[in-house]
Design an enzyme around this catalytic site. Structure first.
Site, PDB file in Angstrom:
ATOM      1  N   ASP A 219     -33.306  63.244 -15.204  1.00 52.77           N
ATOM      2  CA  ASP A 219     -34.068  62.342 -16.055  1.00 52.77           C
ATOM      3  C   ASP A 219     -34.050  60.944 -15.456  1.00 52.77           C
ATOM      4  OD1 ASP A 219     -31.405  61.492 -16.730  1.00 52.77           O
ATOM      5  OD2 ASP A 219     -31.329  63.162 -18.137  1.00 52.77           O
ATOM      6  N   SER A 220     -34.012  59.920 -16.298  1.00 53.09           N
ATOM      7  CA  SER A 220     -34.095  58.551 -15.791  1.00 53.09           C
ATOM      8  C   SER A 220     -32.893  58.157 -14.950  1.00 53.09           C
ATOM      9  CB  SER A 220     -34.247  57.569 -16.953  1.00 53.09           C
ATOM     10  OG  SER A 220     -33.177  57.731 -17.871  1.00 53.09           O
ATOM     11  N   TYR A 221     -31.723  58.677 -15.256  1.00 52.77           N
ATOM     12  CA  TYR A 221     -30.557  58.388 -14.423  1.00 52.77           C
ATOM     13  C   TYR A 221     -30.801  58.876 -13.000  1.00 52.77           C
ATOM     14  CZ  TYR A 221     -27.236  56.985 -18.118  1.00 52.77           C
ATOM     15  OH  TYR A 221     -26.565  56.323 -19.118  1.00 52.77           O
TER      16      TYR A 221
END
Length: 388
Positions: free
Chosen positions: A172-174
């Site tokens: 995801d965004s990480y």
């Protein structure tokens, strides 16, 4: 408990919503035509390589578009070699940002360059390496790379060989490096998140390069295994998009050219499933959400096993969340279940918040944090019985 920052425009969550360590999240040069080149044969018999890839190496998910290639996932990179004093990079992308690197050093950042050939000139006359990398996510946008061209008097050299080691990062965004270059946690200005996201210095990219590996960063901010951030876009989740080359094209399926066989897959999915309270109208209770997450995750691992074989090492990762341990507990249980079934090449990796400042946009890991996470991941990978 750390208070999190909420993105000012709620509508943007549907596009850029991502994950936080706490409970919530806010979500040029003159143009020219692509260079001429004779098509070569690809990894699959009878398939022609687009002219853009005849002299450029990539491990990313790309799709042929005439003489060029198109793509959507963050961190897609193209590597080439040339002789002379300059090189041109043929691009068509009005939505994403790129870094241009010569001989390992970044010489330019291209912000939504559009249709152009970007030139790097006045180099020492000789052999050089060139690398173009997509920094930003831009899930719904499509980038197009038309190849490298030599400056007058120079020549494009044979492309670098595929690396033997291959790692696929799923998340995801990480994983995407969301807002990791920001000097502030609040990023409300239009385009601010795009300008401060750099997948090339995300923990995955850093780890892979440190290991001399080719890699893919197949990351989509705000998406979970069964539930997206704050319940956005119900009926979809990360699995909706995973098989695609072009994320925003329903029904699109990436065709492996026969060269992508990662020995290691690192998955980081779950903060979006559990970081926000279940809203009225969502079809979950805390207990049924965990059960659905585990079931879907097992099915996703089954897909990866079918695709990459029983020897591939699959790492199910989890990280610190200030509001719950549901993510870490469920991920650990999934690995225990796989191991009990006889699959000992699924491993659990957890990294906590020690020494992390979460100084990126919307309390995401900063570039400083990604270096620390990469070091921890590298140490963990060193303990794995990898066969590469």
């Amino acid at each position: 408990m750390r208070r999190t920052q909420v993105h000012a425009a709620l509508a943007a969550l549907a596009v850029t919503a991502t994950l936080l360590p706490a409970a919530a999240h806010a979500a040029a040069s003159a143009a020219s035509s692509p260079p001429a080149a004779d098509p070569a044969q690809a990894g699959r018999p009878g398939e022609a390589v687009p002219a853009a890839l005849a002299t450029a190496h990539t491990a990313g998910r790309v799709e042929a578009a005439g003489r060029s290639v198109r793509y959507s996932w963050p961190g897609v990179y193209f590597e080439g070699r040339f002789r002379g004093t300059g090189v041109g990079i043929v691009l068509n992308d009005a939505a994403n940002d790129y870094d241009v690197q010569i001989d390992g050093a970044t010489v330019a950042t291209l912000v939504t360059p559009g249709r152009t050939t970007y030139w790097v000139k006045n180099l020492r006359n000789g052999a050089h390496g060139v690398r173009l990398v997509k920094r930003s996510e831009g899930q719904w946008a499509v980038g197009e790379f038309g190849g490298f061209v030599a400056a007058p008097g120079g020549a494009i050299l044979p492309k670098p060989a595929d690396r033997r080691r291959q790692i696929e990062f799923i998340g995801d965004s990480y994983t995407a490096g969301y807002g990791n270059m920001s000097d502030t946690r609040s990023c409300p200005a239009p385009g601010q998140i795009d300008r401060t996201t750099n997948a090339d210095v995300s923990f995955g990219a850093l780890t892979a390069r440190g290991l001399g590996a080719d890699y893919q960063i197949n990351a989509f901010s705000g998406r979970g295994v069964v539930r997206n951030y704050n319940g956005i876009e119900p009926g979809t989740d990360y699995r909706t998009y995973y098989d695609r080359a072009l994320i925003g094209v329903p029904g699109d399926v990436w065709k492996n050219p026969g060269t992508w066989h990662p020995q290691l897959i690192v998955i980081g999915l779950g903060i979006n499933d559990f970081s926000t309270a279940i809203n009225p109208g969502e079809p979950w209770t805390p207990e049924t959400l965990v059960a659905a997450y585990k079931s879907a995750y097992h099915g996703f691992i089954d897909k990866l096993r079918s695709r990459y074989g029983k020897k591939a090492m699959i790492v199910v990762s989890a990280t610190y969340m200030s509001n719950t341990t549901a993510f870490a507990d469920a991920a650990r249980q999934i690995v225990q279940d796989r191991n009990k079934r006889g699959d000992d090449r699924v491993r659990y990796w957890y990294y906590d918040n020690t020494d992390l400042d979460y100084g990126g946009c919307d309390w995401h890991p900063s570039a400083h944090d990604h270096k620390i996470i990469s070091q921890r991941l590298g140490d963990f990978i060193a303990t794995l019985p990898l066969r590469w």
